[in-house]
Design a protein around this motif. Structure first.
Motif, PDB file in Angstrom:
ATOM      1  N   THR A 161       4.161   7.152  11.864  1.00 11.28           N
ATOM      2  CA  THR A 161       4.858   8.045  10.942  1.00 11.28           C
ATOM      3  C   THR A 161       5.501   9.181  11.725  1.00 11.28           C
ATOM      4  O   THR A 161       5.110   9.476  12.862  1.00 11.28           O
TER       5      THR A 161
ATOM      6  N   PHE B 292      -0.855  11.787   0.977  1.00  7.40           N
ATOM      7  CA  PHE B 292      -0.820  10.794  -0.098  1.00  7.40           C
ATOM      8  C   PHE B 292      -0.820   9.359   0.443  1.00  7.40           C
ATOM      9  O   PHE B 292      -0.678   8.410  -0.326  1.00  7.40           O
ATOM     10  N   GLY B 293      -0.964   9.228   1.753  1.00  9.94           N
ATOM     11  CA  GLY B 293      -0.936   7.906   2.351  1.00  9.94           C
ATOM     12  C   GLY B 293       0.463   7.344   2.495  1.00  9.94           C
ATOM     13  O   GLY B 293       0.640   6.123   2.605  1.00  9.94           O
ATOM     14  N   ILE B 294       1.448   8.223   2.515  1.00  6.94           N
ATOM     15  CA  ILE B 294       2.849   7.800   2.626  1.00  6.94           C
ATOM     16  C   ILE B 294       3.358   8.103   4.027  1.00  6.94           C
ATOM     17  O   ILE B 294       3.248   9.234   4.507  1.00  6.94           O
ATOM     18  N   ARG B 295       3.893   7.092   4.689  1.00  4.66           N
ATOM     19  CA  ARG B 295       4.498   7.246   6.008  1.00  4.66           C
ATOM     20  C   ARG B 295       6.008   7.372   5.868  1.00  4.66           C
ATOM     21  O   ARG B 295       6.611   6.704   5.021  1.00  4.66           O
TER      22      ARG B 295
ATOM     23  N   SER C  96       5.530   3.398   2.342  1.00 13.16           N
ATOM     24  CA  SER C  96       6.356   3.689   3.508  1.00 13.16           C
ATOM     25  C   SER C  96       7.785   3.999   3.079  1.00 13.16           C
ATOM     26  O   SER C  96       8.339   3.332   2.197  1.00 13.16           O
TER      27      SER C  96
ATOM     28  N   GLY D 135       0.103   5.235  -1.920  1.00 16.01           N
ATOM     29  CA  GLY D 135       0.645   5.268  -0.563  1.00 16.01           C
ATOM     30  C   GLY D 135       1.822   4.337  -0.428  1.00 16.01           C
ATOM     31  O   GLY D 135       2.225   3.666  -1.382  1.00 16.01           O
TER      32      GLY D 135
ATOM     33  N   ASP E  83       6.316   0.313  -3.513  1.00 12.23           N
ATOM     34  CA  ASP E  83       5.520   0.435  -2.291  1.00 12.23           C
ATOM     35  C   ASP E  83       6.298   0.926  -1.079  1.00 12.23           C
ATOM     36  O   ASP E  83       5.708   1.469  -0.147  1.00 12.23           O
TER      37      ASP E  83
ATOM     38  N   ARG F 178       1.016   0.658  10.255  1.00 13.30           N
ATOM     39  CA  ARG F 178       0.257   1.529   9.352  1.00 13.30           C
ATOM     40  C   ARG F 178      -0.095   2.893   9.927  1.00 13.30           C
ATOM     41  O   ARG F 178      -0.406   3.821   9.177  1.00 13.30           O
TER      42      ARG F 178
ATOM     43  N   VAL G 138       3.308   7.854  -4.528  1.00 10.41           N
ATOM     44  CA  VAL G 138       2.071   8.614  -4.748  1.00 10.41           C
ATOM     45  C   VAL G 138       1.211   7.900  -5.788  1.00 10.41           C
ATOM     46  O   VAL G 138       0.001   7.715  -5.603  1.00 10.41           O
TER      47      VAL G 138
END
Length: 271
Positions: free
Chosen positions: A258, A189-192, A149, A147, A98, A255, A143
């Protein structure tokens, strides 16, 4: 502890001691299982002692006191294929990934005309290529998780020029840019992705041997020593200070944060 990372899995590089160890302990204390990565061997060119396997063992033992699973990986961030294989195995064991804290790095202070080809290459290999390798080995798992961080550890030297550290300053500006570039492409992809920029921290990298090396390098131009002084009247900060910022950035509390460069630098970058 507030359980901010309960049910999550976090990977930390440079985990055997110093800032890396504190990140592992903080994540485990907040409820996360942790993949703790370290070279546990001689680092190139540094004045301070390198970590050993027993250092990583200590990190794991301390973190497991929180009741969380900790998977130690002895791996070299400069070796993408080896790192990827090790990470894939650890993620399979823990079931997911995660968050990532790319913390591994080195610093070799020298006056500009004393910087050798080896010093420059070694610094870039660990700090830049190693950080890139860490993202490339871990981002696919985020991914898959839907998602997450990523925090890239830069430095106040990635916000403001620090004299007597040309390779280090170059590498940390690169890490800052890398964080912003990855943030752009991984956002869908919801990744910060963010970077953290500490001033001097009370670790082996800030040891007496390291300070002696900085003082020696600064003899080349003593006028520039003031560029290394913090705005707040402190010589440095603690590993806990840095871990607080990293915890915020890997948790859901940030959340919508980024592509941000977070300074934890006692004001040195503005002074």
């Amino acid at each position: 502890m507030s359980g901010l990372m309960r049910g999550k899995v976090v990977l930390v590089t440079g985990a055997a001691r110093g800032q890396g160890r504190e990140h592992v302990l903080r994540m485990a204390g907040e409820g996360a299982d942790v993949i703790a990565v370290d070279l546990c061997a001689t680092l190139p060119g540094v004045a301070y002692a390198s970590s050993e396997p027993t250092d990583l063992d200590t990190t794991v033992a301390l973190a497991e006191e929180s009741g969380q699973q900790v998977v130690p990986l002895v791996a070299d961030v400069r070796d993408l294929a080896g790192l990827r294989d090790a990470v894939d195995g650890a993620v399979e064991k823990l079931g997911r990934l995660d968050a990532v804290v790319a913390n591994a790095g080195i610093c070799i202070p020298s006056a500009w005309d004393q910087v050798t080809e080896e010093i420059f290459r070694d610094t870039m290999d660990v700090n830049v290529t190693g950080t890139w390798n860490t993202v490339m080995a871990t981002a696919p798992h985020l991914v898959t998780a839907g998602g997450g961080s990523i925090v890239l550890m830069s430095s106040s030297a990635g916000l403001k020029v620090q004299p007597f550290m040309i390779p280090y300053t170059t590498s940390k500006f690169a890490v800052r840019g890398m964080a912003k570039a990855f943030a752009a492409e991984l956002a869908r992809f919801g990744i910060r992705v963010n970077s953290v920029h500490p001033t001097g921290v009370d670790t082996a990298m800030g040891s007496r041997a390291m300070l002696t090396q900085v003082a020696k390098a600064s003899m080349a131009d003593p006028r520039l020593r003031g560029m290394l002084v913090n705005m707040q009247p402190v010589e440095g900060i603690s590993v806990e200070d840095v871990a607080n910022a990293v915890l915020f950035l890997v948790s859901d509390a940030s959340r919508h944060v980024t592509a941000h460069a977070m300074a934890v630098d006692a004001g040195v970058s503005e002074f």
